[in-house]
Design a protein around this motif. Structure first.
Motif, PDB file in Angstrom:
ATOM      1  N   GLU A 162       0.841  -1.196   0.000  1.00 11.96           N
ATOM      2  CA  GLU A 162       0.000   0.000   0.000  1.00 11.96           C
ATOM      3  C   GLU A 162       0.874   1.242   0.000  1.00 11.96           C
ATOM      4  OE1 GLU A 162      -3.813   1.523   2.529  1.00 11.96           O
ATOM      5  OE2 GLU A 162      -1.926   1.312   3.635  1.00 11.96           O
ATOM      6  N   VAL A 194       0.394   5.340   0.210  1.00 10.10           N
ATOM      7  CA  VAL A 194      -0.558   6.420   0.486  1.00 10.10           C
ATOM      8  C   VAL A 194       0.171   7.745   0.336  1.00 10.10           C
ATOM      9  CG1 VAL A 194      -2.100   7.484   2.161  1.00 10.10           C
ATOM     10  CG2 VAL A 194      -1.922   4.981   2.040  1.00 10.10           C
ATOM     11  N   ARG A 239      -6.036  12.667  -0.624  1.00  6.91           N
ATOM     12  CA  ARG A 239      -5.380  11.411  -0.260  1.00  6.91           C
ATOM     13  C   ARG A 239      -5.508  10.437  -1.428  1.00  6.91           C
ATOM     14  NH1 ARG A 239      -6.763   6.398   2.081  1.00  6.91           N
ATOM     15  NH2 ARG A 239      -5.243   5.584   3.588  1.00  6.91           N
ATOM     16  N   GLN A 261      -4.571   6.637  -2.568  1.00 11.34           N
ATOM     17  CA  GLN A 261      -4.160   5.331  -2.070  1.00 11.34           C
ATOM     18  C   GLN A 261      -3.924   4.385  -3.245  1.00 11.34           C
ATOM     19  OE1 GLN A 261      -7.184   2.747  -0.526  1.00 11.34           O
ATOM     20  NE2 GLN A 261      -5.873   1.955   1.115  1.00 11.34           N
TER      21      GLN A 261
END
Length: 422
Positions: free
Chosen positions: A341, A343, A403, A405
């Motif tokens: 992941e 971010v 944001r 992701q």
């Protein structure tokens, strides 16, 4: 049944007709399509006005004459069809015929149907021909093909233009990174040059004093200390410059090749951020990054670096416009055994609902007046979903920052690789 027969020129009987001549003539005269009856040797026994449109000759001229006399351009094809029916007894259906009359400039088209006409004994005595004109349909098909070809050509031109703009966007991002790295490298190199120049002058003075024979112990001690200090500064600053150049070379090399390989995500991310920090520092934007150690990925380091670079410059241009200051937080960590992941979050101006909805659309930008192309996030989306086989999610509210992701597979699947190659 009547045995009425049409006569050829010269008085030879043409063929035996199997139903009364008046009824046959009525059918021929009122039919909305072209009709004809051919003898086994390809002479016209009957024809209606509609079918004579093919060659422009009268009904009377056709009767008793051969196809080769009336439509020589079609004679070979007609004779072949008639021979086939005579030999097999089977009809021939759906044969398209094209012709251009001498008195017209336009080409016309028909679809023809050929059936054997049998006597009570079963013997084939003639061939019935029906011809439906399809000129308008063929012209519509031709216009459709031309429109399709034009649309495909326009689409290809658009794809080429988009590819050129995408490449230009990549080069622009690389150019901005080069400018930032050059500015950052200039600091340690400039300090090193200043230290080296100062050391050179002190060395010259020390050498002159030693040549005069008046060298004192304190002078020597001071000179050694100066050399030690200058050496430390030179090593520190030149290492800094070498580190920047090495990181930039590696990032540029990754961008320049598309082969997949295994790499450490945290290490590569660090090198990319090392090249991006100068741009953030110049704009007064704080860049905070945390990468989980020992994250291995088998994929494409160049496209991964392009994603981070585009996200960074998109944040600088859109999240912090007009010199606004703020912070960007980058977090890279494992997401289960098979995924990573990433971010990328900022505390900038955020996006409206409409902007958020169209953020990944090609050529969409809110700052076109400043030269933006609207391809930065579009490239990010394509690389993440197509090249890296991952997923991307964007959350943003006006005044609350943005944001992004990314969920990337540790091993880029072969399906993603094939999509990229296409």
């Amino acid at each position: 049944m009547s045995n009425t027969a049409n006569a050829r020129p010269g008085g030879e009987p043409a063929a035996v007709m199997l139903f009364p001549q008046p009824a046959l003539q009525l059918v021929y005269d009122t039919a909305p399509i072209g009709l004809a009856c051919l003898s086994p040797d390809c002479r016209y026994l009957q024809i209606n006005q509609r079918l004579t449109e093919i060659c422009g000759l009268s009904v009377e001229y056709h009767l008793g004459r051969s196809v080769r006399d009336c439509v020589p351009a079609l004679a070979d094809s007609v004779e072949q069809i008639v021979r086939s029916i005579m030999e097999t007894g089977e009809p021939v259906i759906g044969v398209e015929v094209a012709g251009q009359r001498a008195d017209r400039v336009d080409e016309r088209f028909w679809v023809t149907y050929w059936h054997p006409l049998r006597a009570p004994s079963g013997q084939i005595v003639a061939i019935n021909v029906a011809a439906e004109e399809i000129t308008e349909r063929k012209r519509s098909e031709q216009a459709l093909r031309q429109a399709r070809d034009a649309a495909e050509a326009a689409l290809q031109d658009l794809r080429e233009a988009q590819a050129s703009l995408v490449e230009a966007e990549k080069l622009a991002a690389l150019g901005r990174m080069v400018a930032g790295v050059a500015h950052e490298v200039n600091n340690p190199v400039g300090i090193s040059l200043t230290v080296a120049s100062s050391l050179q002058r002190r060395t010259e003075r020390f050498a002159a004093e030693a040549a005069r024979g008046g060298l004192r112990r304190s002078t020597l001690t001071e000179f050694v200390a100066a050399i030690n200090d200058a050496s430390n500064q030179l090593v520190t600053n030149l290492n800094r410059a070498a580190e920047l150049v090495s990181a930039f070379k590696q990032v540029a090399a990754d961008d320049d090749q598309s082969e997949r390989r295994e790499f450490d995500v945290g290490e590569l991310t660090g090198r990319i951020l090392l090249n991006l920090r100068p741009e953030f520092q110049e704009r007064g934007i704080t860049l905070n990054a945390w990468c989980e150690p020992n994250l291995r990925m088998n994929g494409y380091p160049g496209p991964y670096g392009q994603v981070l670079t585009n996200l960074a410059f998109n944040a600088i241009a859109h999240a912090f416009p007009d010199g606004r200051r703020g912070a960007v937080d980058l977090t890279v960590r494992a997401a289960g055994p098979d995924h990573i992941e990433v971010v990328f979050a900022d505390n900038g101006s955020g996006m409206s609902a409409e902007t958020r909805r169209r953020a990944f659309d090609p050529f969409f930008t809110t700052r076109r007046h400043e030269g933006a192309t609207g391809l930065g996030l579009h490239i990010v989306h394509n690389i993440v979903t197509e090249r890296l086989g991952g997923r991307i999610r964007l959350d943003s509210e006006p005044g609350s920052g943005t944001r992004v992701q990314l969920l990337l597979p540790r091993i880029v699947g072969e399906q993603s690789a094939h999509r990229s190659a296409d």
